[in-house]
Write a protein that holds these residues in place. Structure first.
Motif, PDB file in Angstrom:
ATOM      1  N   UNK A 150       0.333   8.497   9.628  1.00  0.00           N
ATOM      2  CA  UNK A 150       0.461   7.212  10.317  1.00  0.00           C
ATOM      3  C   UNK A 150       0.439   7.401  11.835  1.00  0.00           C
ATOM      4  N   UNK A 151       1.053   8.466  12.303  1.00  0.00           N
ATOM      5  CA  UNK A 151       1.035   8.752  13.741  1.00  0.00           C
ATOM      6  C   UNK A 151      -0.387   9.044  14.207  1.00  0.00           C
ATOM      7  N   UNK A 152      -1.149   9.766  13.378  1.00  0.00           N
ATOM      8  CA  UNK A 152      -2.540  10.049  13.716  1.00  0.00           C
ATOM      9  C   UNK A 152      -3.330   8.753  13.852  1.00  0.00           C
ATOM     10  N   UNK A 153      -3.136   7.837  12.896  1.00  0.00           N
ATOM     11  CA  UNK A 153      -3.892   6.589  12.914  1.00  0.00           C
ATOM     12  C   UNK A 153      -3.392   5.614  13.981  1.00  0.00           C
ATOM     13  N   UNK A 154      -2.273   5.896  14.603  1.00  0.00           N
ATOM     14  CA  UNK A 154      -1.828   5.099  15.746  1.00  0.00           C
ATOM     15  C   UNK A 154      -2.769   5.283  16.930  1.00  0.00           C
ATOM     16  N   UNK A 155      -3.246   6.510  17.103  1.00  0.00           N
ATOM     17  CA  UNK A 155      -4.077   6.827  18.265  1.00  0.00           C
ATOM     18  C   UNK A 155      -5.554   6.946  17.951  1.00  0.00           C
ATOM     19  N   UNK A 156      -5.884   7.276  16.700  1.00  0.00           N
ATOM     20  CA  UNK A 156      -7.286   7.427  16.302  1.00  0.00           C
ATOM     21  C   UNK A 156      -7.571   6.535  15.102  1.00  0.00           C
ATOM     22  N   UNK A 157      -8.624   5.761  15.204  1.00  0.00           N
ATOM     23  CA  UNK A 157      -8.985   4.842  14.130  1.00  0.00           C
ATOM     24  C   UNK A 157     -10.424   5.120  13.686  1.00  0.00           C
ATOM     25  N   UNK A 158     -10.627   6.117  12.849  1.00  0.00           N
ATOM     26  CA  UNK A 158     -11.976   6.458  12.405  1.00  0.00           C
ATOM     27  C   UNK A 158     -12.582   5.354  11.549  1.00  0.00           C
ATOM     28  N   UNK A 159     -13.890   5.321  11.508  1.00  0.00           N
ATOM     29  CA  UNK A 159     -14.570   4.301  10.711  1.00  0.00           C
ATOM     30  C   UNK A 159     -14.575   4.639   9.228  1.00  0.00           C
ATOM     31  N   UNK A 160     -14.342   5.917   8.903  1.00  0.00           N
ATOM     32  CA  UNK A 160     -14.356   6.373   7.520  1.00  0.00           C
ATOM     33  C   UNK A 160     -13.023   7.021   7.179  1.00  0.00           C
ATOM     34  N   UNK A 161     -12.519   6.745   5.985  1.00  0.00           N
ATOM     35  CA  UNK A 161     -11.352   7.465   5.486  1.00  0.00           C
ATOM     36  C   UNK A 161     -11.604   7.893   4.048  1.00  0.00           C
ATOM     37  N   UNK A 162     -11.135   9.092   3.737  1.00  0.00           N
ATOM     38  CA  UNK A 162     -11.303   9.664   2.404  1.00  0.00           C
ATOM     39  C   UNK A 162      -9.923  10.034   1.881  1.00  0.00           C
ATOM     40  N   UNK A 163      -9.608   9.602   0.655  1.00  0.00           N
ATOM     41  CA  UNK A 163      -8.287   9.927   0.145  1.00  0.00           C
ATOM     42  C   UNK A 163      -8.137   9.779  -1.347  1.00  0.00           C
ATOM     43  N   UNK A 164      -6.939  10.087  -1.797  1.00  0.00           N
ATOM     44  CA  UNK A 164      -6.592   9.945  -3.204  1.00  0.00           C
ATOM     45  C   UNK A 164      -5.863   8.617  -3.405  1.00  0.00           C
TER      46      UNK A 164
END
Length: 232
Positions: A150-164
């Motif tokens: 969540x801290x990462x996505x506070x500062x960086x908002x990539x257009x793609x996310x990959x997850x489970x």
């Protein structure tokens, strides 16, 4: 004629088939677990039936009417017909003709779900130049705590996310502004089979998490016609 309990356990989906006149015939359509159906050879309506069948098998406590909720609109379904599970980049290019014009706008545009963290890292590698051009978020548990993500996505908002499915469910439930289906154009479900020849729908633990995430987040977006559901 009665079926044995074992035989019933093997049947993932069974339904009466309407005739051309609209009347229900005695013919049955069955998708059997032990035959490991190939999603990539199915028509959209068959995939729609398959999703209901998976819900019926995984969530035995639901009524027939309740599992119908899991049926995706056929118009939202796209199948990328290839047996090569390393063609993710090609899949995205095929389904997004304007990909070259896309730029980072601090929103999630492409969401990819995989059955494991190991497979997720393989998919990320397949993204090639998109990793640099659009950025990629890692949304799985391996080596990453939710707070750190969540801290990462506070500062960086990539257009793609990959997850489970499990980790994505928790991230979307966090209320973080990035984790929303509002801007998602493509939602890709990876149907790659693992070492035991099971896809993401056939692994009991993963299937339950996938259905929960699908019903809470993906399906509402599909019904609004805002998102394509890609089976890769």
């Amino acid at each position: 004629m009665k079926c044995s309990a074992d035989a019933l356990d093997n049947v993932l989906y069974e339904a009466d088939v309407p005739s051309i006149s609209g009347n229900v015939t005695s013919k049955k359509v069955k998708i059997e677990i032990n035959k490991r159906p190939n999603i990539k050879t199915m028509q959209n309506s068959e995939i729609s039936d398959y999703m209901v069948a998976v819900a019926k098998k995984c969530k035995k406590y639901l009524s027939s009417a309740e599992v119908e909720y899991f049926r995706p609109p056929s118009s939202s379904i796209v199948v990328f017909e290839t047996e090569d599970s390393s063609k993710l980049f090609e899949c995205i290019k095929f389904n997004m003709p304007d990909l070259k014009k896309m730029h980072r706008d601090n929103t999630l545009r492409i969401l990819i779900l995989s059955g494991s963290a190991i497979r997720a890292t393989e998919l990320i590698r397949q993204l090639g130049p998109l990793r640099k051009d659009l950025g990629v978020g890692k949304c799985f548990a391996k080596h990453f705590k939710i707070e750190e993500q969540l801290k990462f996505f506070d500062s960086k908002c990539p257009s793609i996310s990959v997850g489970t499915p499990n980790r994505l469910s928790k991230l979307f439930a966090s209320g973080h502004k990035y984790f929303s289906m509002d801007s998602v154009d493509l939602c890709i479900i990876d149907t790659h089979r693992d070492a035991k020849q099971r896809n993401i729908f056939e692994i009991p633990e993963t299937c339950a998490d996938l259905l929960d995430f699908y019903s809470a987040n993906i399906l509402p977006a599909l019904k609004l016609g805002k998102t394509k559901l890609i089976f890769f």
